[in-house]
Design a protein around this motif. Sequence first.
Motif, mmCIF file in Angstrom:
data_model
loop_
_atom_site.group_PDB
_atom_site.id
_atom_site.type_symbol
_atom_site.label_atom_id
_atom_site.label_comp_id
_atom_site.label_asym_id
_atom_site.label_seq_id
_atom_site.Cartn_x
_atom_site.Cartn_y
_atom_site.Cartn_z
ATOM 1 N N THR A 27 -61.837 -13.958 -20.749
ATOM 2 C CA THR A 27 -61.901 -13.242 -22.026
ATOM 3 C C THR A 27 -62.374 -13.932 -23.545
ATOM 4 O O THR A 27 -63.213 -13.727 -24.289
ATOM 5 C CB THR A 27 -60.433 -12.490 -22.352
ATOM 6 O OG1 THR A 27 -60.406 -11.796 -21.238
ATOM 7 C CG2 THR A 27 -60.575 -11.676 -23.678
ATOM 8 N N MET A 28 -61.954 -15.261 -23.334
ATOM 9 C CA MET A 28 -62.204 -16.196 -24.362
ATOM 10 C C MET A 28 -63.746 -16.571 -24.440
ATOM 11 O O MET A 28 -64.440 -16.367 -25.397
ATOM 12 C CB MET A 28 -61.524 -17.396 -24.248
ATOM 13 C CG MET A 28 -59.939 -17.197 -24.693
ATOM 14 S SD MET A 28 -59.640 -15.992 -26.356
ATOM 15 C CE MET A 28 -59.362 -17.505 -27.264
ATOM 16 N N GLN A 29 -64.260 -16.749 -23.197
ATOM 17 C CA GLN A 29 -65.851 -17.118 -23.178
ATOM 18 C C GLN A 29 -66.510 -15.805 -23.576
ATOM 19 O O GLN A 29 -67.585 -15.680 -24.295
ATOM 20 C CB GLN A 29 -66.163 -17.451 -21.714
ATOM 21 C CG GLN A 29 -65.468 -18.636 -21.178
ATOM 22 C CD GLN A 29 -65.782 -18.964 -19.700
ATOM 23 O OE1 GLN A 29 -66.169 -17.887 -19.144
ATOM 24 N NE2 GLN A 29 -65.615 -20.154 -19.282
ATOM 25 N N GLY A 30 -66.107 -14.788 -22.988
ATOM 26 C CA GLY A 30 -66.776 -13.352 -23.480
ATOM 27 C C GLY A 30 -66.747 -12.999 -25.227
ATOM 28 O O GLY A 30 -67.562 -12.683 -25.720
ATOM 29 N N ILE A 31 -65.706 -13.502 -25.690
ATOM 30 C CA ILE A 31 -65.510 -13.595 -27.320
ATOM 31 C C ILE A 31 -66.261 -14.299 -27.818
ATOM 32 O O ILE A 31 -67.067 -14.215 -29.005
ATOM 33 C CB ILE A 31 -63.985 -13.637 -27.528
ATOM 34 C CG1 ILE A 31 -63.099 -12.495 -27.361
ATOM 35 C CG2 ILE A 31 -63.895 -14.076 -29.131
ATOM 36 C CD1 ILE A 31 -61.528 -12.692 -27.555
ATOM 37 N N ILE A 32 -66.454 -15.633 -27.357
ATOM 38 C CA ILE A 32 -67.481 -16.689 -27.774
ATOM 39 C C ILE A 32 -68.882 -16.052 -27.928
ATOM 40 O O ILE A 32 -69.521 -16.187 -28.729
ATOM 41 C CB ILE A 32 -67.325 -18.043 -27.306
ATOM 42 C CG1 ILE A 32 -65.926 -18.768 -27.518
ATOM 43 C CG2 ILE A 32 -68.509 -18.838 -27.552
ATOM 44 C CD1 ILE A 32 -65.504 -19.933 -26.740
ATOM 45 N N ILE A 33 -69.348 -15.324 -26.777
ATOM 46 C CA ILE A 33 -70.648 -14.708 -26.780
ATOM 47 C C ILE A 33 -70.763 -13.672 -27.422
ATOM 48 O O ILE A 33 -71.929 -13.449 -28.143
ATOM 49 C CB ILE A 33 -70.978 -14.324 -25.242
ATOM 50 C CG1 ILE A 33 -70.921 -15.639 -24.180
ATOM 51 C CG2 ILE A 33 -72.075 -13.550 -25.278
ATOM 52 C CD1 ILE A 33 -71.067 -15.271 -22.698
ATOM 53 N N LEU A 34 -69.777 -12.849 -27.629
ATOM 54 C CA LEU A 34 -69.942 -11.769 -28.707
ATOM 55 C C LEU A 34 -70.089 -12.215 -30.133
ATOM 56 O O LEU A 34 -70.699 -11.756 -30.819
ATOM 57 C CB LEU A 34 -68.367 -11.015 -28.660
ATOM 58 C CG LEU A 34 -68.542 -9.643 -29.353
ATOM 59 C CD1 LEU A 34 -69.438 -8.804 -28.623
ATOM 60 C CD2 LEU A 34 -67.077 -8.919 -29.209
ATOM 61 N N PHE A 51 -63.628 -4.036 -30.763
ATOM 62 C CA PHE A 51 -62.268 -4.278 -30.212
ATOM 63 C C PHE A 51 -62.388 -3.535 -28.768
ATOM 64 O O PHE A 51 -61.607 -3.894 -27.660
ATOM 65 C CB PHE A 51 -61.243 -3.338 -31.097
ATOM 66 C CG PHE A 51 -61.147 -4.357 -32.240
ATOM 67 C CD1 PHE A 51 -60.299 -5.284 -32.372
ATOM 68 C CD2 PHE A 51 -61.417 -3.636 -33.488
ATOM 69 C CE1 PHE A 51 -60.239 -6.092 -33.611
ATOM 70 C CE2 PHE A 51 -61.554 -4.200 -34.712
ATOM 71 C CZ PHE A 51 -60.840 -5.221 -34.618
ATOM 72 N N ALA A 52 -63.135 -2.485 -28.642
ATOM 73 C CA ALA A 52 -63.355 -1.750 -27.393
ATOM 74 C C ALA A 52 -64.050 -2.819 -26.357
ATOM 75 O O ALA A 52 -63.434 -2.720 -25.132
ATOM 76 C CB ALA A 52 -64.322 -0.541 -27.361
ATOM 77 N N VAL A 53 -65.105 -3.481 -26.710
ATOM 78 C CA VAL A 53 -65.584 -4.488 -25.791
ATOM 79 C C VAL A 53 -64.533 -5.759 -25.472
ATOM 80 O O VAL A 53 -64.679 -5.945 -24.424
ATOM 81 C CB VAL A 53 -66.937 -5.345 -26.637
ATOM 82 C CG1 VAL A 53 -67.346 -6.326 -25.935
ATOM 83 C CG2 VAL A 53 -68.127 -4.028 -26.853
ATOM 84 N N ILE A 54 -63.646 -6.059 -26.452
ATOM 85 C CA ILE A 54 -62.802 -7.088 -25.922
ATOM 86 C C ILE A 54 -61.615 -6.349 -24.914
ATOM 87 O O ILE A 54 -61.254 -7.258 -24.029
ATOM 88 C CB ILE A 54 -62.014 -7.508 -27.211
ATOM 89 C CG1 ILE A 54 -63.184 -8.465 -28.184
ATOM 90 C CG2 ILE A 54 -60.786 -8.268 -26.710
ATOM 91 C CD1 ILE A 54 -62.577 -8.731 -29.348
ATOM 92 N N VAL A 55 -61.283 -5.237 -24.974
ATOM 93 C CA VAL A 55 -60.461 -4.515 -24.095
ATOM 94 C C VAL A 55 -60.997 -4.578 -22.531
ATOM 95 O O VAL A 55 -60.642 -4.895 -21.654
ATOM 96 C CB VAL A 55 -60.223 -3.085 -24.746
ATOM 97 C CG1 VAL A 55 -59.393 -2.427 -23.474
ATOM 98 C CG2 VAL A 55 -59.089 -3.260 -25.832
ATOM 99 N N VAL A 56 -62.498 -4.209 -22.606
ATOM 100 C CA VAL A 56 -62.900 -4.042 -21.292
ATOM 101 C C VAL A 56 -63.128 -5.642 -20.982
ATOM 102 O O VAL A 56 -63.231 -5.602 -19.700
ATOM 103 C CB VAL A 56 -64.439 -3.499 -21.729
ATOM 104 C CG1 VAL A 56 -65.436 -3.499 -20.457
ATOM 105 C CG2 VAL A 56 -64.537 -1.889 -22.120
ATOM 106 N N GLY A 61 -61.830 -9.320 -16.565
ATOM 107 C CA GLY A 61 -61.420 -10.603 -16.362
ATOM 108 C C GLY A 61 -60.193 -10.408 -15.423
ATOM 109 O O GLY A 61 -60.113 -11.308 -14.248
ATOM 110 N N LEU A 62 -59.317 -9.390 -15.429
ATOM 111 C CA LEU A 62 -58.215 -9.044 -14.669
ATOM 112 C C LEU A 62 -58.691 -8.744 -13.263
ATOM 113 O O LEU A 62 -58.068 -9.330 -12.292
ATOM 114 C CB LEU A 62 -57.165 -8.203 -15.370
ATOM 115 C CG LEU A 62 -56.272 -8.849 -16.540
ATOM 116 C CD1 LEU A 62 -55.486 -7.590 -16.934
ATOM 117 C CD2 LEU A 62 -55.250 -9.760 -15.823
ATOM 118 N N VAL A 63 -59.640 -7.846 -13.235
ATOM 119 C CA VAL A 63 -60.148 -7.233 -11.884
ATOM 120 C C VAL A 63 -60.782 -8.423 -10.919
ATOM 121 O O VAL A 63 -60.569 -8.545 -10.140
ATOM 122 C CB VAL A 63 -60.979 -6.009 -12.242
ATOM 123 C CG1 VAL A 63 -61.861 -5.724 -10.981
ATOM 124 C CG2 VAL A 63 -60.268 -4.899 -12.873
#
Length: 84
Positions: A27-34, A51-56, A61-63
Amino acid sequence: MKEVLVSPVKRIQIATGQLLSAATIATMQGIIILFIGYFIGLKFTSWITPFAVIVVMIVVGLVFSRVDFSKINRSKSKEADIFS
């Protein structure tokens, strides 16, 4: 991993911790890219979209972390016994 296996903590708690750790890193890597995308010129249609993108990202990440751990569970090493 041997140090973790001999600790007085339940194995499900160890597995959950590793699962959340992997999901948090993803998730942190995805937030950095975002964040980088926003400065490059990424435009959002609504203020809810990031926020919807972060939830996804958290769900994905969990899956995928769980899929990775289920592969580990099928292996025959002693470290894999933690996930059984």
